[in-house]
Each structure stands twice: as structure tokens, then as C-alpha cells.
Design an enzyme around this catalytic site. Structure first.
Site, PDB file in Angstrom:
ATOM      1  N   GLU A  25       9.449  12.657   6.259  1.00 56.06           N
ATOM      2  CA  GLU A  25       7.715  13.046   6.396  1.00 56.06           C
ATOM      3  C   GLU A  25       7.469  14.040   7.231  1.00 56.06           C
ATOM      4  O   GLU A  25       7.212  15.226   7.344  1.00 56.06           O
ATOM      5  CB  GLU A  25       6.844  11.927   6.173  1.00 56.06           C
ATOM      6  CG  GLU A  25       6.749  11.258   4.815  1.00 56.06           C
ATOM      7  CD  GLU A  25       5.870  10.446   4.622  1.00 56.06           C
ATOM      8  OE1 GLU A  25       4.635  10.498   5.416  1.00 56.06           O
ATOM      9  OE2 GLU A  25       5.874   9.182   3.908  1.00 56.06           O
ATOM     10  N   GLU A  54      -4.527   0.156  -7.895  1.00 57.34           N
ATOM     11  CA  GLU A  54      -3.263  -0.045  -6.870  1.00 57.34           C
ATOM     12  C   GLU A  54      -3.453  -1.244  -6.153  1.00 57.34           C
ATOM     13  O   GLU A  54      -4.631  -1.437  -5.748  1.00 57.34           O
ATOM     14  CB  GLU A  54      -3.560   1.338  -5.827  1.00 57.34           C
ATOM     15  CG  GLU A  54      -2.603   1.140  -4.878  1.00 57.34           C
ATOM     16  CD  GLU A  54      -2.528   2.587  -4.010  1.00 57.34           C
ATOM     17  OE1 GLU A  54      -1.498   3.380  -4.084  1.00 57.34           O
ATOM     18  OE2 GLU A  54      -3.260   2.589  -3.266  1.00 57.34           O
ATOM     19  N   GLU A  56      -1.559  -3.318  -3.293  1.00 55.56           N
ATOM     20  CA  GLU A  56      -0.316  -3.830  -2.383  1.00 55.56           C
ATOM     21  C   GLU A  56      -0.622  -4.329  -1.170  1.00 55.56           C
ATOM     22  O   GLU A  56      -1.641  -4.595  -0.779  1.00 55.56           O
ATOM     23  CB  GLU A  56       0.463  -2.276  -2.225  1.00 55.56           C
ATOM     24  CG  GLU A  56      -0.338  -1.356  -1.454  1.00 55.56           C
ATOM     25  CD  GLU A  56       0.023  -0.217  -1.455  1.00 55.56           C
ATOM     26  OE1 GLU A  56      -0.033   0.675  -0.433  1.00 55.56           O
ATOM     27  OE2 GLU A  56       0.989   0.392  -2.289  1.00 55.56           O
TER      28      GLU A  56
END
Length: 106
Positions: A25, A54, A56
Site C-alpha cells: 500500500e 461487516e 470482523e
């Protein structure tokens, strides 16, 4: 987002995934930093209208960046801003216009 989003694959440690994503990145190689360490983990769950959920476990890692020269991948990074942690922590409202990831304020 934070600096990188490292999602380890099976058999890969969180630190290995972070090293890989730092390079992919931001173009940061291991010779530019030291003291990479896991400092926290938290569970995150967010519902998105018409897009699902989402859910996580997020890891927070910290390192000492000795060489701050970066070579960001334009496909991954839309912009960069160096912010001292103390200022961000004390004044999060200053940064809300950046539309940070929902979990960032956690």
C-alpha cells in the site's frame, strides 16, 4: 482508514500480513521501521443500508518509522496525512470531514 488494512490469510501472522500490506500500500519496506508490535484487538460490527454487514476482529499494530519516505500505490491510497496521535485522540472532530472508516474512532 488507519495506515494499512492487513487481513492475514491462513498460516500468516498478523505481523507478517502487516509487513506485506505496508509494502504493497505505502511502499514501506522492513528496513524503514523497527519495533512492529501488536497493541490491541477489538471486534467491529457495522450494518450498511442495502449492502449487508461487516463483522470482523481488527488488530491494532504500532511501529517506529525511521525513514518516512513513502511510495504509495495509487490503486490503494487516495491521500495521506501525518497526524500526531495525541492531536487525533484529543480532537477527533477536526478529522470527521475526512470520512474515516466507521471503526477508526473505536
Amino acid at each position: 482508514d488507519g495506515t494499512v488494512a492487513s487481513h492475514p490469510v491462513e498460516g500468516q501472522s498478523q505481523e507478517e500480513a502487516t509487513r506485506q500490506r505496508l509494502e504493497e500500500e505505502l511502499g514501506i519496506t522492513p528496513d524503514q521501521y523497527g519495533d512492529l508490535r501488536l497493541t490491541d484487538r477489538f471486534e467491529y460490527k457495522r450494518y450498511f443500508e442495502n449492502a449487508g454487514v461487516e463483522h470482523e476482529v481488527c488488530a491494532v499494530l504500532k511501529l517506529t518509522l525511521d525513514d518516512r519516505s513513502l511510495d504509495p500505490d495509487e490503486e490503494e491510497v487516495a491521500g495521506l496525512m501525518w497526524v500526531p496521535y495525541e492531536r487525533l485522540h484529543s480532537n477527533p472532530e477536526w478529522y470527521r470531514q475526512l470520512r474515516l472508516c466507521p471503526w477508526f474512532e473505536i
